[in-house]
Design an enzyme around this catalytic site. Structure first.
Site, PDB file in Angstrom:
ATOM      1  N   ASN A  62       4.169   2.262  -7.734  1.00  0.00           N
ATOM      2  CA  ASN A  62       3.777   0.914  -8.453  1.00  0.00           C
ATOM      3  C   ASN A  62       5.155   0.987 -10.162  1.00  0.00           C
ATOM      4  OD1 ASN A  62       1.583   1.665  -9.428  1.00  0.00           O
ATOM      5  ND2 ASN A  62       1.065  -0.270  -9.879  1.00  0.00           N
ATOM      6  N   GLU A  64       5.671  -0.930 -12.943  1.00  0.00           N
ATOM      7  CA  GLU A  64       5.733  -2.751 -13.838  1.00  0.00           C
ATOM      8  C   GLU A  64       7.019  -2.409 -14.569  1.00  0.00           C
ATOM      9  OE1 GLU A  64       1.504  -2.538 -14.684  1.00  0.00           O
ATOM     10  OE2 GLU A  64       1.486  -2.749 -13.038  1.00  0.00           O
ATOM     11  N   CYS A  73       6.255  -2.677  -6.074  1.00  0.00           N
ATOM     12  CA  CYS A  73       4.524  -1.958  -5.498  1.00  0.00           C
ATOM     13  C   CYS A  73       5.576  -1.006  -4.941  1.00  0.00           C
ATOM     14  CB  CYS A  73       4.226  -2.916  -4.313  1.00  0.00           C
ATOM     15  SG  CYS A  73       3.612  -4.870  -4.693  1.00  0.00           S
ATOM     16  N   GLU A  75       4.124   0.682  -2.200  1.00  0.00           N
ATOM     17  CA  GLU A  75       4.918   0.136  -1.082  1.00  0.00           C
ATOM     18  C   GLU A  75       6.804   0.566  -1.113  1.00  0.00           C
ATOM     19  OE1 GLU A  75       2.631  -0.819  -2.398  1.00  0.00           O
ATOM     20  OE2 GLU A  75       0.742  -1.143  -0.349  1.00  0.00           O
ATOM     21  N   CYS A 109       0.658  -5.857   0.052  1.00  0.00           N
ATOM     22  CA  CYS A 109       1.085  -7.120  -0.468  1.00  0.00           C
ATOM     23  C   CYS A 109       1.672  -7.564   0.961  1.00  0.00           C
ATOM     24  CB  CYS A 109       1.750  -7.368  -1.945  1.00  0.00           C
ATOM     25  SG  CYS A 109       3.402  -7.132  -1.623  1.00  0.00           S
ATOM     26  N   CYS A 112       5.858  -6.262   0.834  1.00  0.00           N
ATOM     27  CA  CYS A 112       5.736  -4.809   1.571  1.00  0.00           C
ATOM     28  C   CYS A 112       5.505  -4.829   3.001  1.00  0.00           C
ATOM     29  CB  CYS A 112       4.011  -4.469   0.541  1.00  0.00           C
ATOM     30  SG  CYS A 112       4.588  -4.137  -1.405  1.00  0.00           S
TER      31      CYS A 112
HETATM   32  N1  THU Z   1       0.801  -3.114  -6.369  1.00  0.00           N
HETATM   33  C1  THU Z   1       1.413  -2.971  -5.203  1.00  0.00           C
HETATM   34  O1  THU Z   1       1.808  -1.364  -5.827  1.00  0.00           O
HETATM   35  N2  THU Z   1       0.858  -2.231  -4.487  1.00  0.00           N
HETATM   36  C2  THU Z   1       0.189  -3.437  -3.083  1.00  0.00           C
HETATM   37  O2  THU Z   1      -0.632  -3.236  -2.153  1.00  0.00           O
HETATM   38  C3  THU Z   1      -0.424  -4.751  -4.197  1.00  0.00           C
HETATM   39  C4  THU Z   1      -0.199  -3.867  -5.746  1.00  0.00           C
HETATM   40  C5  THU Z   1       0.950  -3.141  -7.554  1.00  0.00           C
HETATM   41  C6  THU Z   1       1.434  -3.846  -8.098  1.00  0.00           C
HETATM   42  C7  THU Z   1       1.283  -4.335  -9.618  1.00  0.00           C
HETATM   43  O3  THU Z   1       2.115  -2.843 -10.068  1.00  0.00           O
HETATM   44  C8  THU Z   1      -0.013  -3.385  -9.815  1.00  0.00           C
HETATM   45  O4  THU Z   1      -0.386  -3.338  -8.110  1.00  0.00           O
HETATM   46  C9  THU Z   1      -0.901  -5.359  -9.798  1.00  0.00           C
HETATM   47  O5  THU Z   1      -0.842  -6.021  -9.077  1.00  0.00           O
END
Ligand code: THU
Length: 161
Positions: A62, A64, A73, A75, A109, A112
């Site tokens: 991930n 940010e 994310c 994925e 999520c 994704c």
């Molecule tokens: N996140 C992911 O990378 N994958 C997921 O399936 C759920 C959430 C990340 C997004 C963000 O950087 C952090 O987790 C918190 O939501």
């Protein structure tokens, strides 16, 4: 009127014991990759690794951003990188792990899931999904469709002749 129901099958493992060695290796690679996550705002590190049909391994984490919605994310980072580098290779498996231990493995999520199923549908071969969060149990799904029933499919956009 008909009542209908849906049954989703997946396999739960208590730990990596009993898993085939290829999967254990992929899970370990995914965990090691957690260090590459850029998650200074949530402190929730996620790693995703795609295993391609030609054997290539493509990793994502991930990413940010101070402008929160601009982040992505793990994925999507992984599968977009995989399909950018190997557009003609099927994605065989995606492994997703998080640093934090949660009661159940963290699953992708909605956005994704939609991205993952696009490739599953177009390659006409299921993408296996393996998830583990910290030292949680491991969940193994045979197909992305199992976590996104009734998915929107780009085929719907094609007009009937
Ligand atoms: N996140 C992911 O990378 N994958 C997921 O399936 C759920 C959430 C990340 C997004 C963000 O950087 C952090 O987790 C918190 O939501």
């Amino acid at each position: 009127m008909k009542k209908k129901s849906l049954n989703i099958e997946f396999v739960e493992y208590e730990s990596t014991q009993g898993l085939d060695s290829e999967l254990v290796d992929l899970i370990n690679k995914t965990d090691e990759n957690l260090n590459n996550a850029y998650a200074p705002y949530s402190n929730f590190k996620v790693s995703a690794v795609c295993k391609m049909a030609n054997g290539e391994i493509v990793k994502g984490t991930n990413q940010e951003n101070g402008a929160y919605p601009s982040g992505l994310c793990a994925e999507r980072v992984a599968i977009f990188a995989a399909k950018s580098q190997f557009p003609n290779q099927n994605v065989e498996k995606i492994v997703i792990t998080t640093e934090q231990t949660t009661e159940y493995p963290v699953s992708p999520c909605g956005a994704c899931r939609q991205v993952l199923i696009e490739y599953e549908v177009t390659q006409k071969q299921p993408i296996e999904l393996i998830m583990k969060s910290g030292s949680s149990k491991i969940w193994h799904f045979k197909s992305i469709a199992d976590i996104l029933p009734f998915a929107f499919d780009g085929e719907f956009l094609k007009e009937e002749e």
